[in-house]
Design a protein around this motif. Structure first.
Motif, PDB file in Angstrom:
ATOM      1  N   PHE A 246       0.957  -1.325  -0.057  1.00 20.04           N
ATOM      2  CA  PHE A 246      -0.028  -0.028   0.004  1.00 20.04           C
ATOM      3  C   PHE A 246       0.958   1.207   0.013  1.00 20.04           C
ATOM      4  CE2 PHE A 246      -2.561   3.643   2.057  1.00 20.04           C
ATOM      5  CZ  PHE A 246      -3.440   3.334   1.280  1.00 20.04           C
ATOM      6  N   PHE A 247       1.813   1.356   0.693  1.00 21.29           N
ATOM      7  CA  PHE A 247       2.714   2.349   0.774  1.00 21.29           C
ATOM      8  C   PHE A 247       4.153   2.260   0.088  1.00 21.29           C
ATOM      9  CE2 PHE A 247       0.452   2.766   4.860  1.00 21.29           C
ATOM     10  CZ  PHE A 247       0.003   4.041   4.931  1.00 21.29           C
ATOM     11  N   HIS A 248       4.421   1.129  -0.401  1.00 21.78           N
ATOM     12  CA  HIS A 248       5.801   1.212  -1.145  1.00 21.78           C
ATOM     13  C   HIS A 248       5.659   0.280  -2.559  1.00 21.78           C
ATOM     14  CE1 HIS A 248       7.813   2.673   2.232  1.00 21.78           C
ATOM     15  NE2 HIS A 248       7.076   1.890   3.291  1.00 21.78           N
ATOM     16  N   SER A 249       6.554   0.706  -3.237  1.00 22.29           N
ATOM     17  CA  SER A 249       6.838  -0.101  -4.692  1.00 22.29           C
ATOM     18  C   SER A 249       8.163  -0.517  -5.016  1.00 22.29           C
ATOM     19  CB  SER A 249       6.493   0.981  -5.731  1.00 22.29           C
ATOM     20  OG  SER A 249       6.768   0.463  -6.792  1.00 22.29           O
ATOM     21  N   THR A 250       8.286  -1.657  -5.630  1.00 23.23           N
ATOM     22  CA  THR A 250       9.680  -2.171  -5.839  1.00 23.23           C
ATOM     23  C   THR A 250       9.953  -1.816  -7.457  1.00 23.23           C
ATOM     24  OG1 THR A 250       8.575  -4.175  -6.403  1.00 23.23           O
ATOM     25  CG2 THR A 250       9.213  -4.002  -4.249  1.00 23.23           C
ATOM     26  N   GLN A 251       9.057  -1.170  -8.086  1.00 20.71           N
ATOM     27  CA  GLN A 251       9.247  -1.138  -9.642  1.00 20.71           C
ATOM     28  C   GLN A 251      10.037   0.309 -10.179  1.00 20.71           C
ATOM     29  OE1 GLN A 251       8.398  -3.647 -11.502  1.00 20.71           O
ATOM     30  NE2 GLN A 251       8.188  -4.572  -9.305  1.00 20.71           N
ATOM     31  N   GLY A 252       9.922   1.254  -9.207  1.00 19.35           N
ATOM     32  CA  GLY A 252      10.569   2.587  -9.389  1.00 19.35           C
ATOM     33  C   GLY A 252      11.927   2.551 -10.057  1.00 19.35           C
ATOM     34  N   PRO A 253      12.510   3.888 -10.605  1.00 20.72           N
ATOM     35  CA  PRO A 253      13.883   3.995 -11.060  1.00 20.72           C
ATOM     36  C   PRO A 253      14.631   4.212  -9.806  1.00 20.72           C
ATOM     37  CG  PRO A 253      12.743   5.553 -11.740  1.00 20.72           C
ATOM     38  CD  PRO A 253      11.564   4.851 -11.251  1.00 20.72           C
ATOM     39  N   LEU A 254      14.357   4.700  -8.843  1.00 25.36           N
ATOM     40  CA  LEU A 254      14.979   5.113  -7.343  1.00 25.36           C
ATOM     41  C   LEU A 254      15.018   4.130  -6.486  1.00 25.36           C
ATOM     42  CD1 LEU A 254      15.848   8.052  -6.150  1.00 25.36           C
ATOM     43  CD2 LEU A 254      14.198   8.129  -4.851  1.00 25.36           C
ATOM     44  N   ASP A 255      16.411   3.704  -6.414  1.00 25.87           N
ATOM     45  CA  ASP A 255      16.461   2.621  -5.577  1.00 25.87           C
ATOM     46  C   ASP A 255      16.447   2.892  -4.106  1.00 25.87           C
ATOM     47  OD1 ASP A 255      17.247   0.567  -7.301  1.00 25.87           O
ATOM     48  OD2 ASP A 255      18.864   1.655  -7.857  1.00 25.87           O
ATOM     49  N   VAL A 256      15.834   2.318  -3.227  1.00 25.72           N
ATOM     50  CA  VAL A 256      15.550   2.643  -1.719  1.00 25.72           C
ATOM     51  C   VAL A 256      15.710   1.374  -0.971  1.00 25.72           C
ATOM     52  CG1 VAL A 256      14.160   3.314   0.044  1.00 25.72           C
ATOM     53  CG2 VAL A 256      13.984   4.327  -2.229  1.00 25.72           C
ATOM     54  N   GLY A 257      16.790   1.616   0.029  1.00 26.99           N
ATOM     55  CA  GLY A 257      17.125   0.137   0.755  1.00 26.99           C
ATOM     56  C   GLY A 257      17.859   0.792   2.073  1.00 26.99           C
ATOM     57  N   ARG A 258      18.456  -0.159   2.724  1.00 24.55           N
ATOM     58  CA  ARG A 258      19.387  -0.004   3.633  1.00 24.55           C
ATOM     59  C   ARG A 258      20.823  -0.094   3.546  1.00 24.55           C
ATOM     60  NH1 ARG A 258      15.456  -1.212   8.789  1.00 24.55           N
ATOM     61  NH2 ARG A 258      13.798  -2.270   7.456  1.00 24.55           N
ATOM     62  N   TYR A 259      21.631   0.328   4.197  1.00 27.20           N
ATOM     63  CA  TYR A 259      23.089   0.033   3.998  1.00 27.20           C
ATOM     64  C   TYR A 259      23.373  -1.430   4.242  1.00 27.20           C
ATOM     65  CZ  TYR A 259      23.432   5.254   3.699  1.00 27.20           C
ATOM     66  OH  TYR A 259      23.418   6.516   3.573  1.00 27.20           O
ATOM     67  N   PRO A 260      24.462  -1.907   3.651  1.00 28.38           N
ATOM     68  CA  PRO A 260      24.897  -3.174   3.976  1.00 28.38           C
ATOM     69  C   PRO A 260      25.736  -3.557   4.979  1.00 28.38           C
ATOM     70  CG  PRO A 260      26.298  -2.567   2.059  1.00 28.38           C
ATOM     71  CD  PRO A 260      25.316  -1.383   2.409  1.00 28.38           C
ATOM     72  N   TYR A 261      26.153  -2.437   5.482  1.00 29.09           N
ATOM     73  CA  TYR A 261      27.062  -2.489   6.801  1.00 29.09           C
ATOM     74  C   TYR A 261      26.425  -1.981   7.942  1.00 29.09           C
ATOM     75  CZ  TYR A 261      31.138  -1.369   9.466  1.00 29.09           C
ATOM     76  OH  TYR A 261      32.083  -1.375  10.716  1.00 29.09           O
ATOM     77  N   VAL A 262      26.714  -2.520   8.976  1.00 31.05           N
ATOM     78  CA  VAL A 262      26.087  -2.306  10.305  1.00 31.05           C
ATOM     79  C   VAL A 262      27.170  -2.440  11.514  1.00 31.05           C
ATOM     80  CG1 VAL A 262      24.206  -2.575  12.063  1.00 31.05           C
ATOM     81  CG2 VAL A 262      23.725  -2.905   9.547  1.00 31.05           C
ATOM     82  N   ASP A 263      27.706  -1.316  12.091  1.00 25.15           N
ATOM     83  CA  ASP A 263      28.451  -1.546  13.306  1.00 25.15           C
ATOM     84  C   ASP A 263      27.663  -1.729  14.512  1.00 25.15           C
ATOM     85  OD1 ASP A 263      28.139   0.922  14.405  1.00 25.15           O
ATOM     86  OD2 ASP A 263      29.517   1.910  13.370  1.00 25.15           O
ATOM     87  N   ASP A 264      28.485  -2.168  15.507  1.00 23.23           N
ATOM     88  CA  ASP A 264      27.729  -2.431  16.888  1.00 23.23           C
ATOM     89  C   ASP A 264      27.190  -1.384  17.448  1.00 23.23           C
ATOM     90  OD1 ASP A 264      28.796  -4.862  16.441  1.00 23.23           O
ATOM     91  OD2 ASP A 264      30.796  -4.330  17.907  1.00 23.23           O
ATOM     92  N   ASN A 265      27.519  -0.181  17.135  1.00 25.92           N
ATOM     93  CA  ASN A 265      26.657   1.065  17.747  1.00 25.92           C
ATOM     94  C   ASN A 265      25.468   1.275  17.265  1.00 25.92           C
ATOM     95  OD1 ASN A 265      29.135   2.060  19.235  1.00 25.92           O
ATOM     96  ND2 ASN A 265      30.080   2.432  17.355  1.00 25.92           N
ATOM     97  N   VAL A 266      24.966   0.792  16.084  1.00 29.08           N
ATOM     98  CA  VAL A 266      23.743   0.803  15.519  1.00 29.08           C
ATOM     99  C   VAL A 266      22.795  -0.096  16.456  1.00 29.08           C
ATOM    100  CG1 VAL A 266      22.213   0.473  13.496  1.00 29.08           C
ATOM    101  CG2 VAL A 266      24.296   1.493  13.239  1.00 29.08           C
ATOM    102  N   ASP A 267      23.206  -1.334  16.688  1.00 25.32           N
ATOM    103  CA  ASP A 267      22.345  -2.175  17.374  1.00 25.32           C
ATOM    104  C   ASP A 267      22.324  -1.672  18.794  1.00 25.32           C
ATOM    105  OD1 ASP A 267      22.205  -3.920  15.355  1.00 25.32           O
ATOM    106  OD2 ASP A 267      24.066  -5.079  15.821  1.00 25.32           O
ATOM    107  N   VAL A 268      23.080  -1.057  19.413  1.00 27.84           N
ATOM    108  CA  VAL A 268      22.927  -0.712  20.623  1.00 27.84           C
ATOM    109  C   VAL A 268      21.889   0.658  20.668  1.00 27.84           C
ATOM    110  CG1 VAL A 268      24.338   0.830  22.630  1.00 27.84           C
ATOM    111  CG2 VAL A 268      25.347  -1.068  21.439  1.00 27.84           C
ATOM    112  N   LEU A 269      22.104   1.340  19.926  1.00 26.24           N
ATOM    113  CA  LEU A 269      21.178   2.624  19.645  1.00 26.24           C
ATOM    114  C   LEU A 269      19.785   1.923  19.551  1.00 26.24           C
ATOM    115  CD1 LEU A 269      23.322   5.052  17.592  1.00 26.24           C
ATOM    116  CD2 LEU A 269      22.401   5.411  19.718  1.00 26.24           C
ATOM    117  N   LEU A 270      19.399   1.314  18.661  1.00 30.96           N
ATOM    118  CA  LEU A 270      18.063   0.563  18.573  1.00 30.96           C
ATOM    119  C   LEU A 270      17.415   0.206  19.666  1.00 30.96           C
ATOM    120  CD1 LEU A 270      18.751  -0.820  14.858  1.00 30.96           C
ATOM    121  CD2 LEU A 270      17.454   1.214  15.410  1.00 30.96           C
TER     122      LEU A 270
END
Length: 648
Positions: A246-270
Motif C-alpha cells: 500500500f505504501f511502497h513499490s519495488t518498480q521505480g527507478p529510485l533505489d531505496v534500501g538500507r546500507y549493507p554494513y552495520v557496526d555494533d553502535n547501531v544495534d546499541v542505539l536501536l
C-alpha cells in the motif's frame, strides 16, 4: 617534489579539516582518489583558465581585470542586466574583466530545464519520454564525480567545488560555535544536485504535511493524491519494508534500501530506544512516530542520486535530451505583449561564451530554494521596491525569496565510546578501502543509520512528530570514538528571507537571512527534545555498552557559566550548537491567488507569467517532517504529469 606537494595541498583542501592531514591520512585519501577520481576544480564560467599566461596578475594570482571605459548612458548598444551592462555585439562584461563572447548559435528546445539537480533530473527524464519533445538541461555544476557515490565520504563534499559554498548571514541567536562564519549552507552544484552530496536519507514526511498543503488552498496535493507519485519513483529492495504494497513499490527507478554494513553502535542505539518504550516503525508508512534503521537512496552500498536514477540510464539512449554542464544561467527572458508576460528563453554563460536558448513550450526552474528565487529576482520577478532599487526591470511584483525555512538541528558530541569505538589502524583502513572497491561493503558503504521521530507536548497535530533525532560518528562516518546526538526541529515556525546581493545581483552570492529561533516555540520544542533524548543514558543498554555521557566538548564556551540543569544552560547550548539540516524550502511558495505570500499556483505556474513553472523545494509551502529529497522527487513526478497534460 613540487608536484607531489601540490597534490598534498589539494588533498588537504578537500579534507577541509574534517580529516587530519597527517601522512597516513593523505595516503588513505590518495588511494580513494586513485580509485574513484578527483572532485575537480571550480566551474570556470568566464573562461579565465583560457587566458594567455602573460596576462597581468591581480591579488591571489588572479588575472587583473582591464575593463574599457564604461559607455555613455544614452548608448543604445548596451542593455541593463541587473547592475551589469553587456555589449550586444561583442558580449563584453565590463565588471567581470574577461571578455564574455556572444555565441552565434541560435538554440531552440521545447522545454528548458534550469538546474540538473534533485528535481531537474526527474523532470528532464520524464519529459524526454516523449521523443517528439526536445529537452535541454542547463546545470551550473559538473558531471557527478564517482567519489560522490561513496556513502562514507558524504561529509567531505560540504564546501567543495560541487557545493555552492554559500553562507547565512552571521547572527547571534544560532550557529555560534562557528563564530563569525555563521551557519553553513550546503547546496549541490553538480548533476544530481543536493541528492549527490546529501546524507541520502529517504523520508517522505508525515501524511499530515500534505493534507495541510491541501487545506491551505493547494487542491490536488493531499497525501492520498500524492502517494502514487512517491510509489512511481520508488524501487524498494528491502524485503521487510517493500512487503507493504500500500505504501511502497519495488518498480521505480529510485533505489531505496538500507546500507549493507552495520557496526555494533547501531544495534546499541536501536535497543536503547526499544528499552525506553518507543516502537520500531516504518517512518514512510502509516505511523511515523518511533525509531528505525533508516531507509536510504542507495543500492547495496552506493549512493543513488536523482542523476544516477533518472538520467544516467537513459542519457545515451535518447537523442532528444541535451545536458549542458558548468553553464550558469544568468536570467530568464520574457516577452511583454500589452501587459501579458510570457517566458521565452534563458541566457547562460559557459567557458566565456554567453548563449541564448529559446523555449517553444516552457521554462522550468529547478535550481533549488536558494538559486531559483535568486534567478527569478535578477530576471525581474520579485519584490518590486527592491528590484527597482537595483535598476532591474520588474515584470511581476511577487514575494519571491520570503518564507525561507529549514529544519534547525542541534548536534551534541556527548556520547563517548570505549568498547564499541570504530577507530582503526591505518592497515585496517586500507583493507576497508579494498573491501569496498571489490565488494561494496565495509565502513565506506554506510552513513548514519539510526533515526527516531518524537512528539513533544507542543505538537501542532496530535500523533505526528515535531522532533527528529539522528546519530552520527563525530567528525567521521566511518572511524569514531564519539557519537553526535542531533536533535532537529521538524515543524519550525520561524521564517527567513533570500535577498539579492545589491553589490552584484547576478554573480554575487545571495544574502540568506534564516531568522532561526525567531519564534519562541521553536526553542521550546528543541529543548523538550533534548531533555527526552538524554534519557537514553539511563538505559541498561547504554550502561552495558559503556556509552558514557561526556559534557566536556559542549562546555568550551560561556555555557559553562550556567547551572548545568537550568533551562538557561540548555538555551545557551542550543544557540551554540544549532545548525541547519540543509532542507531549504519555501522561497517560491505554492498557494492560492488569495495568499499574499504565494508565488506559484497549485500547478506550479508562476503567477502572472505564462510558460514559466517552478519545480523544486522552493514551492513547498510548509516543510515536511523529515529530509526533503524524497518529497522534492515526488513534486517533480507530479509536475511532469501536469506538464504532459498541458502540452499533449
Amino acid at each position: 617534489m613540487s608536484s607531489a606537494g601540490n597534490i598534498t595541498d589539494d588533498l588537504c583542501k578537500i579534507c577541509d579539516g574534517r580529516i587530519e592531514c597527517a601522512p597516513t591520512a593523505i595516503l588513505l585519501i590518495s588511494l580513494v582518489h586513485t580509485l574513484y577520481g578527483y572532485i575537480g576544480p571550480e566551474p570556470d564560467y568566464f573562461g579565465r583558465s583560457n587566458l594567455p599566461p602573460a596576462a597581468p596578475q591581480g591579488p591571489l594570482g588572479r588575472p587583473a581585470p582591464q575593463p574599457p571605459a564604461p559607455p555613455a548612458a544614452s548608448d543604445h548598444k548596451y542593455r541593463a542586466f541587473g547592475k551589469h551592462k553587456f555589449l550586444e555585439e561583442s558580449g563584453k562584461s565590463y565588471e567581470e574583466g574577461p571578455d564574455v563572447v556572444l555565441s552565434d548559435r541560435e538554440l531552440e528546445y521545447d522545454f528548458v530545464v534550469v538546474g540538473g539537480g534533485t528535481a531537474g533530473c526527474v523532470v528532464a527524464s520524464r519529459l524526454s519520454e516523449n521523443r517528439k519533445w526536445r529537452v535541454l538541461v542547463v546545470e551550473a555544476g559538473p558531471e557527478e564525480p564517482k567519489m560522490a557515490l561513496i556513502p562514507g565520504l558524504t561529509s567531505e563534499f560540504k564546501g567543495s567545488s560541487v557545493d555552492w559554498q554559500y553562507a547565512m548571514r552571521p547572527k547571534k541567536g544560532f550557529c555560534q560555535n562557528r563564530h563569525e562564519l555563521g551557519c553553513e549552507v550546503v547546496q549541490g552544484r553538480v548533476l544530481g544536485g543536493t541528492s549527490a552530496i546529501n546524507d541520502m536519507a529517504y523520508m517522505r514526511g508525515s501524511p499530515a504535511d500534505y493534507d495541510e498543503w491541501m487545506l491551505s488552498g493547494n487542491e490536488g496535493w493531499s497525501f492520498s493524491q500524492l502517494l502514487p507519485y512517491f510509489k512511481y519513483s520508488e524501487g524498494n529492495y528491502d524485503k521487510d519494508i517493500a512487503k507493504n504494497r500500500f505504501f511502497h513499490s519495488t518498480q521505480g527507478p529510485l533505489d531505496v534500501g538500507r546500507y549493507p554494513y552495520v557496526d555494533d553502535n547501531v544495534d546499541v542505539l536501536l535497543s536503547a530506544f526499544n528499552e525506553l518504550g518507543y516502537n520500531y516503525t516504518d517512518i514512510n508508512g502509516r505511523n511515523q512516530l518511533g525509531f528505525m534503521r533508516i531507509q536510504t537512496m542507495s543500492y547495496f552500498g552506493e549512493r543513488v542520486s536523482s542523476y544516477t536514477a533518472f538520467i544516467d540510464p537513459i542519457r545515451k539512449l535518447r537523442s532528444n535530451i541535451d545536458i549542458e554542464t558548468e553553464a550558469l544561467v544568468t536570467r530568464v527572458l520574457f516577452k511583454d505583449t500589452r501587459g501579458s508576460v510570457r517566458a521565452i528563453g534563458v541566457d547562460y554563460i559557459k567557458n566565456g561564451t554567453k548563449t541564448r536558448v529559446k523555449a517553444k513550450k516552457e521554462i522550468i526552474l529547478c535550481a533549488g530554494a536558494i538559486n531559483t528565487p535568486k534567478l527569478l529576482m535578477q530576471s525581474g520577478i520579485g519584490p518590486k521596491d527592491y528590484l527597482e532599487y537595483l535598476n532591474i526591470k520588474v515584470y511581476n511584483d511577487l514575494p519571491v525569496g520570503g518564507n525561507f525555512h529549514d529544519h534547525l538541528s542541534v548536534c551534541l558530541p556527548v556520547i563517548k565510546l570505549t568498547k564499541t569505538a570504530t577507530t582503526s589502524r591505518f592497515s585496517e583502513k586500507l583493507k576497508d578501502i579494498s573491501s569496498y572497491y571489490a565488494k561494496g561493503t565495509g565502513p565506506l558503504s554506510a552513513n548514519f543509520q539510526v533515526v527516531a521521530f518524537l512528539e513533544t507536548s507542543l505538537s501542532d497535530i496530535i500523533g505526528t512528530p515535531d522532533i527528529e533525532v539522528r546519530f552520527r560518528g563525530h567528525d567521521s562516518n566511518m572511524y569514531y570514538d564519539r557519537i553526535d546526538i542531533c536533535v532537529s526541529l521538524l515543524t519550525p515556525k520561524s521564517r527567513g528571507q533570500i535577498v539579492l546581493n545589491a553589490t552584484d545581483p547576478v554573480f554575487g552570492k545571495p544574502l540568506i537571512y534564516p531568522n532561526f529561533l525567531k519564534e519562541q516555540s521553536d526553542e521550546k520544542k528543541l529543548l523538550e527534545g533534548i531533555h527526552e533524548i538524554v534519557k537514553l543514558f539511563d538505559t541498561e543498554v547504554f550502561k552495558t555498552a559503556s556509552f558514557e555521557f561526556d559534557p566536556l566538548p559542549i562546555l568550551n564556551n560561556e555555557c559553562k557559566n550556567y547551572e548545568k540543569v537550568s533551562e538557561d544552560f540548555w538555551a545557551c547550548i542550543i544557540r551554540h550548537f544549532s545548525n541547519p539540516l540543509h532542507n531549504y524550502v519555501g522561497t517560491c511558495k505554492m498557494g492560492s491567488s488569495k495568499d499574499p505570500e504565494s508565488v506559484v499556483d497549485n500547478n506550479l505556474k508562476v503567477y502572472g507569467i505564462a510558460n514559466l513553472r517552478i519545480v523544486d523545494g522552493s514551492v513547498i509551502p510548509k516543510i515536511t517532517r523529515g529530509s526533503t529529497a524524497a518529497p522534492i522527487i515526488m513534486i517533480a513526478e507530479k509536475a511532469s504529469d501536469l506538464i504532459k497534460t498541458t502540452w499533449y
